[in-house]
Scaffold this active site. Structure first.
Site, PDB file in Angstrom:
ATOM      1  N   SER A 129     -29.633   4.926  -1.394  1.00  0.00           N
ATOM      2  CA  SER A 129     -30.800   4.304  -2.015  1.00  0.00           C
ATOM      3  C   SER A 129     -32.103   4.834  -1.430  1.00  0.00           C
ATOM      4  O   SER A 129     -32.191   5.131  -0.232  1.00  0.00           O
ATOM      5  CB  SER A 129     -30.753   2.785  -1.831  1.00  0.00           C
ATOM      6  OG  SER A 129     -29.631   2.228  -2.489  1.00  0.00           O
ATOM      7  N   SER A 161     -27.531  -0.165   5.257  1.00  0.00           N
ATOM      8  CA  SER A 161     -26.805  -1.137   6.077  1.00  0.00           C
ATOM      9  C   SER A 161     -26.304  -0.497   7.365  1.00  0.00           C
ATOM     10  O   SER A 161     -25.769   0.620   7.355  1.00  0.00           O
ATOM     11  CB  SER A 161     -25.608  -1.696   5.294  1.00  0.00           C
ATOM     12  OG  SER A 161     -26.043  -2.390   4.143  1.00  0.00           O
ATOM     13  N   GLU A 244     -14.649   2.370  -4.263  1.00  0.00           N
ATOM     14  CA  GLU A 244     -15.058   1.016  -3.913  1.00  0.00           C
ATOM     15  C   GLU A 244     -14.429  -0.008  -4.838  1.00  0.00           C
ATOM     16  O   GLU A 244     -14.388  -1.194  -4.537  1.00  0.00           O
ATOM     17  CB  GLU A 244     -16.578   0.867  -4.019  1.00  0.00           C
ATOM     18  CG  GLU A 244     -17.371   1.387  -2.854  1.00  0.00           C
ATOM     19  CD  GLU A 244     -18.818   0.959  -2.950  1.00  0.00           C
ATOM     20  OE1 GLU A 244     -19.239   0.136  -2.119  1.00  0.00           O
ATOM     21  OE2 GLU A 244     -19.514   1.424  -3.855  1.00  0.00           O
ATOM     22  N   SER A 375     -26.356  -2.917  -9.576  1.00  0.00           N
ATOM     23  CA  SER A 375     -26.891  -4.206 -10.016  1.00  0.00           C
ATOM     24  C   SER A 375     -26.208  -4.695 -11.288  1.00  0.00           C
ATOM     25  O   SER A 375     -25.615  -3.916 -12.047  1.00  0.00           O
ATOM     26  CB  SER A 375     -28.402  -4.093 -10.254  1.00  0.00           C
ATOM     27  OG  SER A 375     -28.658  -3.302 -11.391  1.00  0.00           O
TER      28      SER A 375
END
Length: 389
Positions: A129, A161, A244, A375
């Site tokens: 991102s 993260s 994922e 999203s």
């Protein structure tokens, strides 16, 4: 219901449950049960414990230190870890980069990085991102220009993260400007100790320091740290994100949070009785249980039918969309049951004296679950295109 698991699969599930019951430290379980997130030291302890058993990378080939398990055993292990309030193996190390290296990495990269990913001698973060690019990864602007046997990287990543814990990053960078924005992107591995790398914390509404901004100022990265082909990093990114999807439904997490909501409601006084006796609460619990069950069955359809995504290209988006919405509903319900007690704040490294006392943390964190990992708006766009197709 056991979803028609075979005797060997049921035996594997029992083995997993017995192992967790015997080896998971009570303090870790209690913190996660009350809604707190695992500390990095919690992750490290449990990661090493799973690695001793051979389950930290259940889907990796045994040749590279994995267990060579199939998709069903893998989802059994994932769900049982969630339901027991045990940390998952480090997703950036195992499910993302490790799986990618097995597909696209050179033999030298596999030999060097895979053992270190397993034993946590390296901790990776994800550099995808960027500011102003939102969920559109292909619009990234961090650049890497070739100078001899190095790339020189300039730019910025955001919402990264664990960057403050990580000693390496896998990142998408632009190595060429092409007409099609997905072209000219490369996938590289960056040592976070390199000169020119700086990390700035972002404190989120849940009170944690989990995400960060990362800046690159003429950071030199050896060309040997390129994964796959130069300019073909988009293929790596799609493969990595596709891996994922076995986790995106979060079914085990949803069942565990529903059980905890019932437990809290049964212990919370309301008038002469308990909150669990309130018809509205019982209706919410029943509805959420039915929805989780539907999500679980849909997830198993996705896992058991290898052709389902080809026939239904939006199928994984249904799992991500519904799984993240369910996580939000469940943590909202728990925060509501906790009431004022759930608003209390406690230091991350201390015990929570009141079982309600960490409810707000889970609620705040999962406000973002419909954003990270793609999203809900992006998932709905994918579903709309699939439906039109």
């Amino acid at each position: 219901m056991d979803l028609c698991l075979t005797p060997s699969q049921l035996a594997f599930r029992d083995d997993v449950r017995a192992f967790i019951a015997a080896r998971l430290p009570a303090g870790i379980r209690e913190r996660l049960r009350r809604g707190m997130r695992p500390r990095m030291e919690d992750n490290a302890v449990w990661h090493q414990t799973l690695n001793e058993r051979g389950w930290v990378a259940p889907h990796w080939p045994k040749k590279y230190g994995g267990a060579g398990l199939g998709a069903i055993e893998r989802i059994i292990l994932t769900d049982e870890l969630y339901r027991a309030c045990a940390p998952q193996p480090l997703v950036m190390n195992i499910n993302m980069l490790g799986t990618l290296l097995l597909r696209y990495g050179t033999e030298a990269q596999k030999q060097y990085f895979l053992p270190k990913l397993l034993d946590m001698n390296v901790i990776f973060c994800q550099g995808f991102s960027e500011p102003n690019s939102g969920s559109d990864l292909a619009s990234l602007s961090t650049r890497a220009r070739r100078e001899g046997d190095h790339y020189v990287v300039d730019g910025q990543k955001i919402w990264t993260s664990h960057a403050h814990h990580a000693n390496w990053m896998f990142a998408l960078v632009r190595t060429a400007q092409c007409e099609r924005k997905q072209d000219g992107i490369s996938f590289i591995l960056i040592d976070m100790k390199s000169p020119g790398v700086s990390v700035r914390p972002i404190m989120t509404i849940d009170g944690y320091h989990n995400v960060n901004e990362v800046f690159f100022d003429s950071v030199r990265v050896p060309v040997e740290n390129l994964v796959g082909e130069e300019g073909r990093g988009w293929a790596c990114a799609k493969y990595l994100l596709g891996n994922e999807r076995i986790h995106v439904a979060n079914v085990g997490f949803c069942w565990e949070r529903l059980d905890y909501a019932r437990e809290l409601a049964a212990a919370t006084r309301q008038g002469d009785g308990y909150l669990i006796d309130d018809p509205r609460v019982r209706a919410d619990l029943a509805r959420l249980g039915a929805e989780i069950r539907a999500l679980e069955l849909t997830n198993w359809r996705f896992l058991l039918d290898p052709d389902i995504e080809r026939a239904n290209p939006g199928f994984a988006s249904v799992l991500k969309l519904k799984g993240s919405e369910m996580a939000q509903e469940l943590t909202t319900l728990i925060a509501g049951i906790a009431g004022p007690a759930g608003v209390e704040r406690h230091a991350l490294d201390t015990a929570v004296p009141d079982p309600m006392g960490a409810a707000v943390w889970g609620y705040f964190f999962h406000r973002a679950s419909t954003i990270f990992g793609g999203s809900s708006e992006v998932q709905k766009d994918i579903l709309a295109k699939a439906t039109r197709g």
